[in-house]
Design a protein around this motif. Sequence first.
Motif, mmCIF file in Angstrom:
data_model
loop_
_atom_site.group_PDB
_atom_site.id
_atom_site.type_symbol
_atom_site.label_atom_id
_atom_site.label_comp_id
_atom_site.label_asym_id
_atom_site.label_seq_id
_atom_site.Cartn_x
_atom_site.Cartn_y
_atom_site.Cartn_z
ATOM 1 N N HIS A 184 6.828 32.646 -17.670
ATOM 2 C CA HIS A 184 6.330 32.119 -18.935
ATOM 3 C C HIS A 184 5.491 30.863 -18.699
ATOM 4 O O HIS A 184 5.655 30.184 -17.674
ATOM 5 C CB HIS A 184 7.501 31.785 -19.863
ATOM 6 N N PRO A 185 4.626 30.534 -19.643
ATOM 7 C CA PRO A 185 3.783 29.333 -19.490
ATOM 8 C C PRO A 185 4.518 28.041 -19.836
ATOM 9 O O PRO A 185 3.893 27.062 -20.255
ATOM 10 C CB PRO A 185 2.631 29.597 -20.462
ATOM 11 N N LEU A 186 5.830 28.023 -19.677
ATOM 12 C CA LEU A 186 6.644 26.850 -19.984
ATOM 13 C C LEU A 186 7.464 26.466 -18.763
ATOM 14 O O LEU A 186 7.803 27.304 -17.927
ATOM 15 C CB LEU A 186 7.586 27.143 -21.166
ATOM 16 N N THR A 217 4.637 22.949 -21.826
ATOM 17 C CA THR A 217 3.694 23.925 -21.268
ATOM 18 C C THR A 217 3.217 23.455 -19.901
ATOM 19 O O THR A 217 3.107 22.254 -19.630
ATOM 20 C CB THR A 217 2.496 24.094 -22.213
ATOM 21 N N LYS A 218 2.960 24.428 -19.035
ATOM 22 C CA LYS A 218 2.501 24.095 -17.684
ATOM 23 C C LYS A 218 1.071 23.559 -17.684
ATOM 24 O O LYS A 218 0.699 22.772 -16.801
ATOM 25 C CB LYS A 218 2.605 25.337 -16.802
ATOM 26 N N LEU A 228 -0.213 18.507 -23.930
ATOM 27 C CA LEU A 228 0.858 19.411 -23.517
ATOM 28 C C LEU A 228 1.750 19.662 -24.725
ATOM 29 O O LEU A 228 2.088 18.735 -25.469
ATOM 30 C CB LEU A 228 1.674 18.817 -22.378
ATOM 31 N N VAL A 285 -3.096 22.628 -23.770
ATOM 32 C CA VAL A 285 -3.635 23.635 -24.684
ATOM 33 C C VAL A 285 -5.036 23.221 -25.117
ATOM 34 O O VAL A 285 -5.360 22.027 -25.172
ATOM 35 C CB VAL A 285 -2.709 23.820 -25.908
ATOM 36 N N LEU A 343 4.256 30.430 -26.709
ATOM 37 C CA LEU A 343 5.524 29.775 -26.376
ATOM 38 C C LEU A 343 6.647 30.802 -26.417
ATOM 39 O O LEU A 343 7.452 30.863 -27.359
ATOM 40 C CB LEU A 343 5.815 28.634 -27.361
ATOM 41 N N ALA A 382 -1.956 29.351 -28.249
ATOM 42 C CA ALA A 382 -0.851 28.744 -27.492
ATOM 43 C C ALA A 382 0.363 29.661 -27.585
ATOM 44 O O ALA A 382 0.862 29.940 -28.683
ATOM 45 C CB ALA A 382 -0.523 27.362 -28.052
ATOM 46 N N ASN A 410 5.208 37.632 -21.972
ATOM 47 C CA ASN A 410 4.067 36.827 -22.410
ATOM 48 C C ASN A 410 3.167 37.575 -23.389
ATOM 49 O O ASN A 410 2.008 37.180 -23.607
ATOM 50 C CB ASN A 410 3.222 36.344 -21.223
#
Length: 463
Positions: free
Chosen positions: A190-192, A202-203, A303, A206, A214, A212, A259
């Motif tokens: 995941h992008p977290l 978040t990595k 972020l 945005v 989550l 975005a 995702n």
Amino acid sequence: MTTTTAGDAGAAPPADTGPTPSPSPSLPPKRTGRSATGTRRWLAAAFLLPGLVLLGALVLYPIGYSVYRSFLDQPGTGFAGLDNYRALFTDATILTAVKNNAIWVVLAPTIATALGLMFAVLTERIRWGTAFKLIVFMPMAISMLAAGIIFRLVYDQAPERGVANAVAVGVHDTFSESSRFPKAHPLPVHPLKAGGGGSFVTKEPVRAGAPALLPLVGVLPAKMPGDARPAAAAPAASGDGIAGTAWLDFTRGGGGRPNTVDPKELGLKGLKVEAVKDGRVVAATTAGADGSFTLPASADGALLRLPAENFREPYNGVDWLGPSLVTPGIIGSYVWMWAGFAMVLIAAGLAGLPRELLEAARVDGANEWQVFRRITVPLLAPVLAVVLVTLMINVLKVFDLVFIIAPGSSQDDANVLALQLYRSSFGTDADLGVGSAIAVLLLLLVIPVMLFNIRRIRKEGRR
């Protein structure tokens, strides 16, 4: 016939016939073998003999043998001297039992007597006082075993079973909002990532125009909010704002893709989202029922952070049976049982108070608190002493409640002398020498209370 003349009045008195005999001394009563009440002594002794035999066999002999056994070693074959008594003041477990017994003797009788006095005084002023007294006294009809089982359930840690924690959780949640998604977390794909302190960020920052995403897992679909709807793709943000979706990235029955917002996946309604730049929150919002959210243009390049309050574990109440609260909790169950006993005795004493004294104090201008403190309590002092002394003797012997309510992990912390006596005297590694020493210690603790009670009874009898 002769007549008496005036000269006869001066005639000499009759001659003395001798000294008047003194009354003979009373002889001692003849012994009849009867007591002052007329009962033959041998008959009284015959009736008392069975009681004396039972007293000696069931009381005096066990006391004497316990004292004798307390000076022997564990097998009972050798003389141990004062070693067993020395263990009472050096063994940490026994010292905990002594400390807890001191807490019991101070708190339990005092609280039960105070509550009994309060109930007895207040129920005199209400029409349904008799029904209230019946309800308060009813726990006395329950055995210690049953009361222990009841309060073991009352103090259960799980709020859905334990009444005490159900009330605590209800009060807490009234004033403090609970988290919606405890234990929710992102997957490595995941992008977290973890943001510290239980939060996730978040990595990558945005950007406006890019949705975005989550996604989270770790929430059972059955635990999701009842009004959550299937997740929807992020709406278009106005201007340079940020639009996104927070959803449960889990498809019941399988088949979903990570995702990606799949049709059967639900939005994380109420999830709080913050935009952070340089460690400062520049914008914040909450996801809707379908998981969608928008942020203003100030969030561009920030972020996105999911604060820890989203994932905080729900409040589960107080650990009533933990090491710190187990003794007060068990004392509470004892007071629940014996406050009714104190109330009934005090109410009986209250019914015998001279009402003219109370009315005279009110006529003289005393308020109800002054009447209670200066008149009622002093007149009830003998009854209060009876209740207090009775409960003090009773708590020194308390065993059942502690044995049943305290779980194994906290039993050492809730230990009392009667329970330690049982644990030392029975089992594979029992030490009857130490157990007998504990029994003698309990006897020595009870004797002063008994002497006080006997002295008080004699003083009352002389009035």
